[in-house]
Scaffold this motif. Structure first.
Motif, PDB file in Angstrom:
ATOM      1  N   ARG A   9     -53.604-122.281  96.775  1.00 50.16           N
ATOM      2  CA  ARG A   9     -53.340-123.608  96.221  1.00 50.16           C
ATOM      3  C   ARG A   9     -54.666-124.285  95.884  1.00 50.16           C
ATOM      4  NH1 ARG A   9     -49.589-126.023 100.924  1.00 50.16           N
ATOM      5  NH2 ARG A   9     -51.324-125.125 102.102  1.00 50.16           N
ATOM      6  N   LYS A  10     -54.810-124.676  94.628  1.00 49.72           N
ATOM      7  CA  LYS A  10     -56.059-125.289  94.169  1.00 49.72           C
ATOM      8  C   LYS A  10     -56.323-126.629  94.850  1.00 49.72           C
ATOM      9  CE  LYS A  10     -54.681-124.630  89.855  1.00 49.72           C
ATOM     10  NZ  LYS A  10     -54.635-124.619  88.375  1.00 49.72           N
ATOM     11  N   SER A  11     -55.261-127.386  95.128  1.00 47.27           N
ATOM     12  CA  SER A  11     -55.434-128.706  95.745  1.00 47.27           C
ATOM     13  C   SER A  11     -55.963-128.621  97.169  1.00 47.27           C
ATOM     14  CB  SER A  11     -54.113-129.480  95.728  1.00 47.27           C
ATOM     15  OG  SER A  11     -53.117-128.783  96.468  1.00 47.27           O
ATOM     16  N   TYR A  12     -55.837-127.459  97.799  1.00 46.45           N
ATOM     17  CA  TYR A  12     -56.342-127.253  99.154  1.00 46.45           C
ATOM     18  C   TYR A  12     -57.616-126.416  99.164  1.00 46.45           C
ATOM     19  CZ  TYR A  12     -52.023-129.162 101.119  1.00 46.45           C
ATOM     20  OH  TYR A  12     -50.976-129.990 101.472  1.00 46.45           O
ATOM     21  N   GLY A  13     -58.216-126.253  97.999  1.00 47.43           N
ATOM     22  CA  GLY A  13     -59.461-125.502  97.925  1.00 47.43           C
ATOM     23  C   GLY A  13     -59.301-124.009  98.112  1.00 47.43           C
ATOM     24  N   GLY A  14     -58.085-123.500  97.935  1.00 45.76           N
ATOM     25  CA  GLY A  14     -57.863-122.060  98.084  1.00 45.76           C
ATOM     26  C   GLY A  14     -58.121-121.551  99.476  1.00 45.76           C
ATOM     27  N   ASP A  15     -57.854-122.409 100.483  1.00 41.92           N
ATOM     28  CA  ASP A  15     -58.210-122.046 101.858  1.00 41.92           C
ATOM     29  C   ASP A  15     -57.302-120.982 102.454  1.00 41.92           C
ATOM     30  OD1 ASP A  15     -56.036-123.735 101.895  1.00 41.92           O
ATOM     31  OD2 ASP A  15     -56.729-124.955 103.578  1.00 41.92           O
ATOM     32  N   ILE A  16     -56.017-120.990 102.104  1.00 40.45           N
ATOM     33  CA  ILE A  16     -55.045-120.069 102.694  1.00 40.45           C
ATOM     34  C   ILE A  16     -54.405-119.227 101.591  1.00 40.45           C
ATOM     35  CG2 ILE A  16     -52.902-119.880 104.026  1.00 40.45           C
ATOM     36  CD1 ILE A  16     -53.582-122.550 105.309  1.00 40.45           C
ATOM     37  N   GLY A  36     -47.405-117.669 104.047  1.00 40.86           N
ATOM     38  CA  GLY A  36     -48.765-117.285 104.374  1.00 40.86           C
ATOM     39  C   GLY A  36     -48.900-115.791 104.618  1.00 40.86           C
ATOM     40  N   ILE A  37     -50.015-115.220 104.184  1.00 40.46           N
ATOM     41  CA  ILE A  37     -50.260-113.797 104.397  1.00 40.46           C
ATOM     42  C   ILE A  37     -50.565-113.523 105.866  1.00 40.46           C
ATOM     43  CG2 ILE A  37     -51.793-111.858 103.865  1.00 40.46           C
ATOM     44  CD1 ILE A  37     -49.954-112.555 101.579  1.00 40.46           C
ATOM     45  N   ASN A  38     -51.416-114.348 106.474  1.00 41.11           N
ATOM     46  CA  ASN A  38     -51.806-114.166 107.879  1.00 41.11           C
ATOM     47  C   ASN A  38     -51.262-115.252 108.794  1.00 41.11           C
ATOM     48  OD1 ASN A  38     -53.458-111.774 107.706  1.00 41.11           O
ATOM     49  ND2 ASN A  38     -54.945-113.012 106.613  1.00 41.11           N
ATOM     50  N   LEU A  39     -51.038-116.435 108.260  1.00 38.57           N
ATOM     51  CA  LEU A  39     -50.580-117.563 109.060  1.00 38.57           C
ATOM     52  C   LEU A  39     -49.077-117.731 108.921  1.00 38.57           C
ATOM     53  CD1 LEU A  39     -53.406-120.100 108.152  1.00 38.57           C
ATOM     54  CD2 LEU A  39     -53.171-118.798 110.264  1.00 38.57           C
ATOM     55  N   ARG A  40     -48.426-118.116 110.035  1.00 41.43           N
ATOM     56  CA  ARG A  40     -46.975-118.273 110.042  1.00 41.43           C
ATOM     57  C   ARG A  40     -46.589-119.617 109.419  1.00 41.43           C
ATOM     58  NH1 ARG A  40     -43.902-114.730 112.823  1.00 41.43           N
ATOM     59  NH2 ARG A  40     -45.009-113.090 113.952  1.00 41.43           N
ATOM     60  N   ILE A  41     -46.842-119.739 108.115  1.00 45.01           N
ATOM     61  CA  ILE A  41     -46.601-120.978 107.402  1.00 45.01           C
ATOM     62  C   ILE A  41     -45.791-120.704 106.147  1.00 45.01           C
ATOM     63  CG2 ILE A  41     -48.862-120.735 106.282  1.00 45.01           C
ATOM     64  CD1 ILE A  41     -48.911-123.731 105.871  1.00 45.01           C
ATOM     65  N   GLU A  42     -44.854-121.610 105.845  1.00 43.00           N
ATOM     66  CA  GLU A  42     -44.147-121.612 104.578  1.00 43.00           C
ATOM     67  C   GLU A  42     -44.439-122.923 103.864  1.00 43.00           C
ATOM     68  OE1 GLU A  42     -40.211-118.825 105.007  1.00 43.00           O
ATOM     69  OE2 GLU A  42     -40.045-120.904 105.663  1.00 43.00           O
ATOM     70  N   ALA A  43     -44.511-122.889 102.552  1.00 44.83           N
ATOM     71  CA  ALA A  43     -44.804-124.083 101.776  1.00 44.83           C
ATOM     72  C   ALA A  43     -44.144-123.946 100.414  1.00 44.83           C
ATOM     73  CB  ALA A  43     -46.317-124.265 101.631  1.00 44.83           C
ATOM     74  N   ASP A  44     -44.175-125.034  99.634  1.00 40.77           N
ATOM     75  CA  ASP A  44     -43.717-124.955  98.252  1.00 40.77           C
ATOM     76  C   ASP A  44     -44.758-125.614  97.362  1.00 40.77           C
ATOM     77  OD1 ASP A  44     -43.023-127.874  98.070  1.00 40.77           O
ATOM     78  OD2 ASP A  44     -41.501-127.283  99.532  1.00 40.77           O
ATOM     79  N   SER A  45     -44.746-125.242  96.103  1.00 45.73           N
ATOM     80  CA  SER A  45     -45.782-125.733  95.198  1.00 45.73           C
ATOM     81  C   SER A  45     -45.312-125.606  93.756  1.00 45.73           C
ATOM     82  CB  SER A  45     -47.074-124.936  95.396  1.00 45.73           C
ATOM     83  OG  SER A  45     -48.077-125.369  94.494  1.00 45.73           O
ATOM     84  N   LEU A  46     -45.884-126.458  92.904  1.00 44.06           N
ATOM     85  CA  LEU A  46     -45.669-126.344  91.473  1.00 44.06           C
ATOM     86  C   LEU A  46     -46.663-125.340  90.901  1.00 44.06           C
ATOM     87  CD1 LEU A  46     -45.222-130.124  90.558  1.00 44.06           C
ATOM     88  CD2 LEU A  46     -43.443-128.434  91.065  1.00 44.06           C
ATOM     89  N   SER A  47     -46.343-124.781  89.757  1.00 48.79           N
ATOM     90  CA  SER A  47     -47.173-123.717  89.182  1.00 48.79           C
ATOM     91  C   SER A  47     -48.590-124.186  88.867  1.00 48.79           C
ATOM     92  CB  SER A  47     -46.512-123.165  87.915  1.00 48.79           C
ATOM     93  OG  SER A  47     -46.379-124.197  86.950  1.00 48.79           O
ATOM     94  N   GLU A  48     -48.741-125.450  88.451  1.00 50.82           N
ATOM     95  CA  GLU A  48     -50.079-125.912  88.066  1.00 50.82           C
ATOM     96  C   GLU A  48     -51.059-125.996  89.233  1.00 50.82           C
ATOM     97  OE1 GLU A  48     -47.270-129.602  87.782  1.00 50.82           O
ATOM     98  OE2 GLU A  48     -47.225-127.447  87.294  1.00 50.82           O
ATOM     99  N   ASP A  49     -50.527-125.983  90.465  1.00 52.12           N
ATOM    100  CA  ASP A  49     -51.421-126.031  91.629  1.00 52.12           C
ATOM    101  C   ASP A  49     -51.741-124.637  92.164  1.00 52.12           C
ATOM    102  OD1 ASP A  49     -52.966-127.402  93.549  1.00 52.12           O
ATOM    103  OD2 ASP A  49     -51.360-127.245  95.026  1.00 52.12           O
ATOM    104  N   LEU A  50     -51.138-123.614  91.549  1.00 52.03           N
ATOM    105  CA  LEU A  50     -51.326-122.256  92.063  1.00 52.03           C
ATOM    106  C   LEU A  50     -52.308-121.469  91.210  1.00 52.03           C
ATOM    107  CD1 LEU A  50     -47.646-121.289  92.954  1.00 52.03           C
ATOM    108  CD2 LEU A  50     -49.423-122.178  94.472  1.00 52.03           C
ATOM    109  N   GLU A  51     -53.045-120.605  91.898  1.00 53.05           N
ATOM    110  CA  GLU A  51     -53.987-119.721  91.217  1.00 53.05           C
ATOM    111  C   GLU A  51     -53.778-118.308  91.729  1.00 53.05           C
ATOM    112  OE1 GLU A  51     -58.828-119.027  90.814  1.00 53.05           O
ATOM    113  OE2 GLU A  51     -58.036-120.913  91.607  1.00 53.05           O
ATOM    114  N   LEU A  52     -53.593-117.378  90.804  1.00 51.42           N
ATOM    115  CA  LEU A  52     -53.400-115.979  91.181  1.00 51.42           C
ATOM    116  C   LEU A  52     -54.695-115.388  91.720  1.00 51.42           C
ATOM    117  CD1 LEU A  52     -51.285-114.668  88.173  1.00 51.42           C
ATOM    118  CD2 LEU A  52     -50.559-114.669  90.563  1.00 51.42           C
ATOM    119  N   VAL A  53     -54.584-114.589  92.789  1.00 52.90           N
ATOM    120  CA  VAL A  53     -55.742-113.892  93.337  1.00 52.90           C
ATOM    121  C   VAL A  53     -55.329-112.465  93.663  1.00 52.90           C
ATOM    122  CG1 VAL A  53     -56.790-115.974  94.314  1.00 52.90           C
ATOM    123  CG2 VAL A  53     -55.244-114.605  95.711  1.00 52.90           C
TER     124      VAL A  53
END
Length: 307
Positions: A9-16, A36-53
């Motif tokens: 997520r770009k708004s979070y600086g790509g931290d997770i 989350g890949i490593n953290l037991r977290i679920e979230a939702d987001s709009l496409s404009e805040d996401l960046e493929l890695v």
């Protein structure tokens, strides 16, 4: 973007680092559900805040946690006492060295055990791990195997865990039960004690209550329950030995595994200090807490000559 893509997520600086697990259409807009890949977290987001890695280009927090995981596993394997494998009473410093604090009688006992080390064998506690997420469970089961632990895994959604947990325990007959999956605080809530403020904490609480109705002895049946940001106090009050999350932080996928490992490989003669259990985890005291609990490792003598 599509289901299965790895994103930050770009708004979070790509931290997770997250994986897209579903896409919903809300108010004429695509909303992406993330795990989350490593953290037991679920979230939702709009496409404009996401960046493929790529899977290799993980977030900074994930890099730190991965390093901690590797360090923790190496420390665990080094600190198991050679010959008798189970943890003895003592404290472990940051370098992974065991400082023995024993009387002359205990030292003599240790000498006798060392002398007969080839004749001693041991059995760590058996683990039942119930997880709401199949991918997390797969990672956990691989780690149990790496740590030479006897673990049985079952994928059960958080809402169904309370209805199935007792029958599973009757079937598997474990010494240690891990109940986990996904959790999190509902956006905007400020009441940290109300179970309605959490996505799945009430199910973890109900599962623990059901288990304690079946077996009320904290040392006979050891229970870890919770996930990211879970209602720590309510889970402990329900009867768990260990729970997440004291500071409502995200916990690592393998934190429950490392808690179970410490109990499973601590000699049954010893009560494990909660500080030692927490030190064994990735997230630490902000994410994991609990009560003093007796170990589940049992030594045997003599070792069979036919094995």
């Amino acid at each position: 973007m599509k289901i299965g893509d790895i994103v930050v997520r770009k708004s979070y600086g790509g931290d997770i680092t997250f994986k897209i697990i579903d896409v919903m259409y809300v108010d004429n807009t695509d909303v992406y559900l993330l795990k989350g890949i490593n953290l037991r977290i679920e979230a939702d987001s709009l496409s404009e805040d996401l960046e493929l890695v790529s899977e290799d280009n993980i977030g900074e927090i994930d890099k730190v946690f991965n390093k901690k995981v590797n360090t923790a596993i190496k420390r665990i394997l080094v600190n198991r006492v050679k010959g008798t494998r189970g943890y003895r009473a003592g404290t472990i410093d940051i370098n992974g060295k065991i400082k023995e604090m024993q009387s002359k009688q205990e030292k003599y006992k240790e000498y006798k055990e060392y002398k007969n080390k080839d004749m001693v064998f041991g059995r760590p506690g058996k683990i039942l791990h119930v997880d709401g997420d199949p991918e997390y469970l797969e990672v956990c089961l691989k780690t149990y195997k790496q740590l030479s632990l006897d673990a049985v895994g079952r994928v059960i959604s958080e809402k169904d865990q309370p209805n199935e947990i007792v029958n599973l325990v009757k079937e598997v007959k474990p010494d240690i039960v891990v109940i986990t999956g996904h959790d999190g605080m509902v956006k905007g809530v400020t009441d940290y004690i109300n179970l309605n403020s959490y996505r799945n904490s009430k199910y973890f609480v109900e599962s623990v209550i059901a288990l304690r109705s079946y077996n009320s002895n904290y040392d006979d049946l050891v229970i870890f329950a919770g996930a990211c940001q879970s209602c720590y106090e309510a889970i402990l009050d329900a009867g768990a030995n260990f729970a997440s999350s004291p500071n409502r932080v995200l916990i690592h996928c393998l934190d429950p595994v490392l808690v179970a490992e410490k109990i499973a490989y601590t000699n049954v003669e010893n009560v494990v200090a909660i500080e030692d259990v927490i030190q064994n985890t990735i997230t630490g005291l902000k994410g994991i807490g609990g009560l003093q609990t007796r170990g589940k490792y049992r030594e045997g003598f003599p070792k069979s000559q036919y094995i």
